[in-house]
Scaffold this active site. Sequence first.
Site, PDB file in Angstrom:
ATOM      1  N   CYS A  98       0.899  -1.288  -0.010  1.00 54.04           N
ATOM      2  CA  CYS A  98       0.099   0.096   0.092  1.00 54.04           C
ATOM      3  C   CYS A  98       0.754   1.307   0.112  1.00 54.04           C
ATOM      4  O   CYS A  98       1.933   1.393   0.820  1.00 54.04           O
ATOM      5  CB  CYS A  98      -0.931   0.005   1.325  1.00 54.04           C
ATOM      6  SG  CYS A  98      -1.875   1.428   1.510  1.00 54.04           S
ATOM      7  N   CYS A 157      -1.184   3.761  -6.477  1.00 53.15           N
ATOM      8  CA  CYS A 157      -1.854   3.358  -5.489  1.00 53.15           C
ATOM      9  C   CYS A 157      -2.036   1.818  -5.776  1.00 53.15           C
ATOM     10  O   CYS A 157      -2.500   1.475  -7.108  1.00 53.15           O
ATOM     11  CB  CYS A 157      -3.175   3.866  -5.253  1.00 53.15           C
ATOM     12  SG  CYS A 157      -4.336   3.054  -4.282  1.00 53.15           S
TER      13      CYS A 157
HETATM   14  N1  DGL Z   1      -3.883   0.452  -2.038  1.00 54.98           N
HETATM   15  C1  DGL Z   1      -3.607   1.752  -0.961  1.00 54.98           C
HETATM   16  C2  DGL Z   1      -2.547   2.402  -1.662  1.00 54.98           C
HETATM   17  O1  DGL Z   1      -1.670   1.952  -2.502  1.00 54.98           O
HETATM   18  C3  DGL Z   1      -5.019   2.343  -0.994  1.00 54.98           C
HETATM   19  C4  DGL Z   1      -4.911   3.470   0.194  1.00 54.98           C
HETATM   20  C5  DGL Z   1      -6.226   3.571   0.529  1.00 54.98           C
HETATM   21  O2  DGL Z   1      -6.879   2.830   1.194  1.00 54.98           O
HETATM   22  O3  DGL Z   1      -6.877   4.878   0.419  1.00 54.98           O
HETATM   23  O4  DGL Z   1      -2.519   3.647  -1.602  1.00 54.98           O
END
Ligand code: DGL
Length: 290
Positions: free
Chosen positions: A79, A192
Site C-alpha cells: 500500500c 496506489c
Molecule cells: N492500496 C492503497 C494504496 O496503495 C490504497 C490506500 C487507501 O486505502 O486509500 O495507497
Amino acid sequence: MTASLPSAHAPVGIFDSGLGGLSVLRHIHAQLPHEHLLYFADSGFAPYGDKPEPIVIERVLTVAQYLLGQGAKALVVACNTATVAAVRELRERHPGMPIVGVEPGLKPAAALSKSGKVGVLATERTLRGAKFLALRDQIHRDSGAEFLLQPCIGLVDMIETGDLDSEAMRAMLARYVWPLIDHGADTLVLGCTHYPLVRDAIERVLAAYGAPGVALVDTGDAVARQLARLLAADALLRADDGTNDAALTGYTTAGAATLTTAFNSLLGIDPTVREVDLPLPAGWLSSPHI
Ligand code: DGL
C-alpha cells in the site's frame, strides 16, 4: 531467553488497506511460488488515503503486529499510502525484519516519458506525505521530469465495492485522467496498489480520449523482486522441496465474501479467508477527519 530466529518455512505477511495489495500479491505469487503467504485486507478500515497520518501509522503497526503474531518472517506493505506514512516507524519497531514498502514508480516513469510530463494518480494521503514529496523532488532534480499530481478521491472506495469497469467507474477515471493528458502527460504512474486493478478501464478511458499510447507504470513486479532479494540476503527463501504445498491464507477486517470473490476473480484462486477484528486506533473515534 533468546528470541527464536525466523525460519525459511515461515510465511510472508502482505497487507493493504483492502483489495489493492492483490495487485502486488500476484507478482509475489508468480516470482516466489514456494513461499507460504498471508494476505491481510484491512477493508473494514479502508480507505487509508483520507485518514490522518497518525491514525494510519497506528493502524499499520497494529496490522503488522497481527501478521507477526501469525508467524510472518517478512512483511510487504502493499500500500503506497501506508508506506509513505508508516514504513519508517514500522522498520524502527521491528529492526532486522525484512520489510518491503511500495512507492509510486516516479523514476521508471520519468525514464519512459518523452514529453517530460508524468501524471501521478494516488491517494491524497500519499501525495501529501513528506516521503513522497522528497522522492518527487529528487527525481525531478535528477531527470528534469515534471510531475502532475492527481489525488483520486473516491476511487479506492469504488474499487473496494468490486466495481472495476462500470460506466460510473469510467466517468470517475476520465475526470482524473483526461486533464493530465490535456497538460501534456504521456506517462501515468499508478501510485496506489488498487489502481492496477482498474488498468483495463484506464486504458479504455485513454483510448476514448484519443490517447491510447500513454504508458501506465506500477511497481508490483519491482516489489516482488525486492522481497526476493531481502529474503535471499537473510537466508529466508523457502526452497522448492518438490511438494508444491505453498499455502495462501487471507485475512480481512470486513466480510470474508468480498476477499474470497476478489481472490477468485482477480487471481483465479480460492484460499481460506478468515475474518479478523482489530482494535480501532486510539485517536480515531475522537478525531475521525483529516
Ligand atoms: N492500496 C492503497 C494504496 O496503495 C490504497 C490506500 C487507501 O486505502 O486509500 O495507497
